[in-house]
Design an enzyme around this catalytic site. Structure first.
Site, PDB file in Angstrom:
ATOM      1  N   GLU A 116       0.875  -1.172   0.000  1.00 12.41           N
ATOM      2  CA  GLU A 116       0.000   0.000   0.000  1.00 12.41           C
ATOM      3  C   GLU A 116       0.912   1.221   0.000  1.00 12.41           C
ATOM      4  OE1 GLU A 116      -2.939  -0.408  -0.630  1.00 12.41           O
ATOM      5  OE2 GLU A 116      -3.426  -2.436   0.032  1.00 12.41           O
ATOM      6  N   CYS A 150      -1.729   8.973   3.092  1.00 13.04           N
ATOM      7  CA  CYS A 150      -1.333   8.481   1.756  1.00 13.04           C
ATOM      8  C   CYS A 150      -2.448   8.667   0.727  1.00 13.04           C
ATOM      9  CB  CYS A 150      -0.891   7.022   1.820  1.00 13.04           C
ATOM     10  SG  CYS A 150      -2.133   5.886   2.448  1.00 13.04           S
TER      11      CYS A 150
END
Length: 368
Positions: A116, A150
């Site tokens: 990720e 993020c």
């Protein structure tokens, strides 16, 4: 048919490498899927989460035996050694640079990885959408955690004629949320190095001709390494802010005239972890979803696809690989074993040699 079934079984031991920005969320949420699938887990926390790591190491053994779960502190070099362990699966959340190193280490063990990563996730405000509402939603997400998310909005595309209205809305709304730079509702930049990087990126943008506007005064607090919410107008393509993921409370605003320009520009770069289109026109949304690839999408807001329990979460290309969350989380940490049961009477016998007999049977059938 009834003779086919899929049996999900645990992979074994799953390693989890956790970043500092949401350390509780990004350790405990993966564990729900890892344990639901029947695995054991080893969790490596970030060097910027030392206090939380110590707390989890003290408390989690009250709930999970040591052979089920172990948590490790980052005391220097632990992450590198951790990623070399022969896990049955490895989940890493963090930067693309570290992700590449983790994947290389895991490859030596043929250990599958879920990565990720980050990326420059754009918001795209279409010309029909309420500009104040767009500013409210984008501004909230962008400055949350001082931009250290993020999946946050990295930069925003706004129709040229509506930029002034968008900026005016942000200048009004942001001080209502954070009246002062030292507001307890606002967040510091994680460390000195990140603080200096972001200050340098702002100076670099200004030097290349962009207009840099802090939305609070003072704009900086050296002692607490706080940076006020900023907007940056007319950033040049070669500015540092436009070249790498920002990961801070700075929102570049990019003017556009036609949606095709936006599509071409996003597609010229690495595939982002998310895109955030804002429009009430179905055809505009469908066009952006069809023509721009990203890890995920939230329509008419940002970030919220991550929190939907029935949706998978993951990147694509440079923003990562693999999914978890929802049912996909269970699947990611399981081996989905196909099981076929043969019956007493089988047509496979017809396929056994000698094949001349089969040819004769076929010839008889065809010449009947």
């Amino acid at each position: 048919g009834a003779r086919n079934r899929v049996v999900p079984q645990p992979l074994g031991v799953v390693g989890v490498i956790v970043p500092w920005n949401f350390p509780l969320n990004l350790s405990l949420i993966p564990l729900t899927y890892i344990f639901a699938a029947g695995n054991r887990a080893m969790v490596k926390m970030s060097e910027n989460s030392r206090h939380l790591a110590q707390f989890l190491m003290q408390r989690l053994p009250d709930y999970f035996p040591p052979e089920k779960l172990q948590v490790f502190d980052e005391t220097g070099g632990v992450g590198i050694e951790f990623s070399k362990l022969p896990f049955d699966h490895l989940l890493f959340t963090g930067s693309g640079t570290t992700g590449r190193a983790v994947m290389a280490a895991a490859a030596k063990n043929l250990c599958p990885v879920t990565l990720e990563l980050g990326g420059k996730a754009p918001a795209i405000v279409c010309d029909d959408f309420d500009i104040r509402l767009a500013a409210e939603r984008i501004g909230f997400v962008k400055y949350l955690n001082a931009g250290q998310i993020c999946t946050t909005v990295d930069h925003v595309f706004v129709p040229r004629a509506r930029i002034d209205a968008f900026v005016a809305a942000l200048r009004e709304q942001v001080p209502q949320r954070y009246p002062r730079l030292d507001s307890p509702d606002y967040t510091s930049v994680i460390d000195r190095r990140s603080y200096e990087r972001l200050k340098h990126a702002l100076a670099d943008a200004a030097q290349r001709g962009a207009r840099v506007l802090p939305l609070l005064e003072p704009a900086f607090d050296e002692a607490q390494h706080r940076i006020a919410p900023h907007i940056v107008l007319d950033p040049s393509d070669d500015a540092e802010l436009m070249q790498r993921e920002i990961f801070g409370p700075i929102l570049p605003i990019v003017a556009y005239d036609h949606l095709d320009e936006v599509i071409a520009r996003i597609n010229a770069g690495a595939r982002p972890l998310a895109i955030y289109p804002f429009s009430d026109r179905r055809e505009a949304i469908d066009r952006l979803i069809t023509h721009v690839m990203s890890g995920g999408v939230t329509v008419n807001d940002a970030l919220l696809h991550v929190g939907q329990e029935d949706l998978p979460f993951g990147g694509v290309g440079e923003s990562g690989m693999g999914h978890y969350h929802g049912e996909e989380g269970f699947h990611t940490f399981s081996k989905l074993r196909p099981v076929f049961r043969q019956s007493r009477w089988s047509s496979v016998k017809l396929l056994m040699p000698p094949y001349g007999r089969l040819a004769n049977l076929a010839l008889k059938f065809l010449t009947r």
